[in-house]
Design a protein around this motif. Structure first.
Motif, short mmCIF file in Angstrom:
data_model
loop_
_atom_site.label_atom_id
_atom_site.label_comp_id
_atom_site.label_asym_id
_atom_site.label_seq_id
_atom_site.Cartn_x
_atom_site.Cartn_y
_atom_site.Cartn_z
N GLU A 86 61.31 10.47 43.57
CA GLU A 86 62.59 10.43 43.77
C GLU A 86 63.26 11.75 43.54
O GLU A 86 64.29 12.15 44.16
N ARG A 87 62.73 12.70 42.72
CA ARG A 87 63.48 13.80 42.34
C ARG A 87 63.16 14.67 43.37
O ARG A 87 64.02 15.57 43.99
N GLU A 88 61.86 14.56 44.14
CA GLU A 88 61.66 15.59 45.42
C GLU A 88 62.75 15.50 46.50
O GLU A 88 63.09 16.04 47.18
N ARG A 89 62.91 13.66 46.63
CA ARG A 89 63.79 13.55 47.50
C ARG A 89 65.13 14.04 47.43
O ARG A 89 65.72 14.20 48.24
N ASN A 90 65.44 13.85 46.15
CA ASN A 90 66.94 14.51 45.82
C ASN A 90 67.05 15.68 45.93
O ASN A 90 68.05 16.52 46.47
N MET A 91 65.66 16.64 45.80
CA MET A 91 65.86 18.01 46.09
C MET A 91 66.14 18.17 47.64
O MET A 91 66.84 19.05 47.85
N LEU A 92 65.40 17.51 48.55
CA LEU A 92 65.47 17.57 49.71
C LEU A 92 66.96 17.42 50.12
O LEU A 92 67.48 18.29 51.00
N LEU A 93 67.40 16.49 49.71
CA LEU A 93 68.92 16.04 50.11
C LEU A 93 69.97 17.24 49.62
O LEU A 93 70.77 17.59 50.33
N ALA A 94 69.64 17.59 48.33
CA ALA A 94 70.28 18.82 47.89
C ALA A 94 70.40 20.03 48.74
O ALA A 94 71.23 20.94 49.13
N TYR A 95 68.94 20.40 48.97
CA TYR A 95 68.75 21.52 50.11
C TYR A 95 69.30 21.47 51.46
O TYR A 95 70.07 22.38 51.86
N GLY A 96 69.42 20.12 51.85
CA GLY A 96 69.94 19.96 53.15
C GLY A 96 71.44 19.93 53.05
O GLY A 96 72.11 20.24 54.32
N SER A 97 71.95 19.74 52.09
CA SER A 97 73.48 19.71 52.03
C SER A 97 74.06 20.67 51.69
O SER A 97 75.39 21.00 51.57
N ILE A 98 73.51 21.93 51.34
CA ILE A 98 74.02 23.25 51.23
C ILE A 98 74.12 23.82 52.58
O ILE A 98 73.68 23.94 53.32
N VAL A 126 59.11 8.91 39.74
CA VAL A 126 60.35 10.00 39.35
C VAL A 126 60.12 11.23 40.34
O VAL A 126 60.78 11.65 40.65
N VAL A 127 58.71 11.64 40.50
CA VAL A 127 58.39 12.71 41.11
C VAL A 127 58.94 12.62 42.58
O VAL A 127 59.47 13.50 43.08
#
Lengths: 199, 189
Positions: A42-54, A39-40
């Motif tokens: 996966e969530r960190e990967r999502n966070m990176l994707l989110a950050y990169g998508s801004i 879970v950690v």
């Protein structure tokens, strides 16, 4: 390694670092730790994707053009500010220079001395050798008045000198009484203009 | 984690910009605009403020480019400007926006599709959760993939302090996830 140790490591270390050694072995054998780790990660990967998508909403062209324009305006404003500051400093300096405080003892006053025996010309001849440059003496037309423009201290000294000579013992009393003033008045340089009543 | 620093472009043709080449400046803005915007969101925690901060950063870059000596990295210099602008415009730590904390931004997205709203909410959440120093270190190290040594130079901190802040930041962010582990609460007592 037990769960507590593993969780302590997971709390502060990058997930990648738990993929080796005892930690990896423990995660492989503990369902709860493995689940939490996944879970950690996966969530960190999502966070990176989110950050990169801004992406910023303002396009590059207007942003750059506006930045250049503002920068130029500020540069001009900076020069104006510097010029204004220089002008303000100059004004303050001028103000300070023109309002130099003159000490009380150096301030000039106008005093009148009535001559009893001496004529203004005789009085001037007596005073002339010891007169400082900033003292002005002139006579008042058709009178025996002597106008003295000097500091209080200097005026007192002049009066004392005149007292010595302006008496019947030291001069021929009555000779100059009522006579018009003669003699060359002394102009004070640093005092207000004292115009001679008669050349 | 993806090394964001590896995605950064090569050093800029600063000399051309100094000579007044506007197209070179536009190229620089184009390359660094998203990075500055992300930094601004991470530091300010507000999307509208981040737009203003981005604008102000590039104004200052254009004005102060002559002060860039080139002995350090350009993005470190840019980060310091961004930081200064953020502290100038938003000196206090922003209060968490209502609703942002309530929505858990770490929810797994199976398709790895993170829309803009969620992404911004996520960064706002980090901003609201962590103190400024930890936030900076976390974003630069864990999100952008820089080494603690690089971050220490960027933030003018000691390497050890960067690591300490990073550990604290990670602990704050992971605590909620770890709380779902049956042993975690007992170990915390």
């Amino acid at each position: 390694m037990n769960c507590d140790t593993y969780l302590q490591m997971l709390e502060t270390l990058p997930v990648d670092e738990l993929a080796y050694g005892d930690a990896a072995h423990h995660a492989a054998n503990c369902r709860d730790c493995d689940r939490v780790t996944r879970v950690v990660a996966e969530r960190e990967r999502n966070m990176l994707l989110a950050y990169g998508s801004i992406t910023p909403p303002v396009p590059t062209g207007p942003l750059a053009a506006h930045a250049v324009e503002l920068s130029r305006r500020r540069r001009v404003a900076f020069f104006y500010r510097v010029a204004l500051c220089a002008a303000a400093v100059a004004s303050v300096l001028m103000f300070v220079m023109t309002r130099r405080v003159i000490p009380a003892h150096a301030r000039s006053n106008v005093t009148f001395v009535r001559l009893q025996c001496l004529s203004p010309g005789q009085a001037f001849d007596i005073l002339k050798p010891s007169l400082p440059e900033d003292v002005g003496i002139s006579s008042v037309a058709s009178s025996s008045l002597l106008r003295i423009i000097a500091s209080e201290k200097e005026a007192a000294r002049i009066r004392a000198v005149l007292r010595l000579y302006d008496n019947s013992e030291m001069s021929q009393c009555g000779v100059a009484t009522g006579a018009t003033a003669v003699g060359t008045p002394v102009e004070a340089r640093a005092t207000r203009a004292s115009r001679p009543s008669r050349p | 984690m993806t090394a964001f620093s590896a995605l950064l472009p090569s050093p800029e043709p600063v000399a051309r910009i100094r000579d007044g080449d506007e197209s070179a400046f536009a190229a620089l803005v184009d390359r660094y605009r998203p990075i500055v915007f992300r930094w601004a969101i991470a530091l300010s925690g507000d999307e509208d403020d981040a737009e203003d901060i981005t604008q102000e950063v590039f104004v200052r870059v254009h004005r102060k480019l002559w002060t860039f000596r080139g002995d350090g990295s350009f993005d470190a210099w840019l980060y310091r400007i961004t930081r200064r602008v953020v502290f100038h415009m938003r000196p206090a730590t922003p209060a968490p926006a209502e609703g942002v904390i309530a929505a858990d931004p770490y929810v797994t997205d199976p398709g790895a599709r993170v829309d803009r709203q969620r992404a911004v909410a996520l960064i706002q959440n980090i901003a609201a959760t962590l103190p400024m120093r930890q936030r900076e270190v976390f974003v630069l190290c864990d999100v952008e993939g820089r080494t603690p040594a690089e971050v220490a130079k960027m933030l003018d901190m000691k390497d050890v302090s960067v690591r300490a802040s990073l550990f604290k930041a990670r602990a704050s962010i992971r605590r909620r996830i770890l709380a779902t582990h049956p042993c975690y609460r007992e170990s915390q007592r």
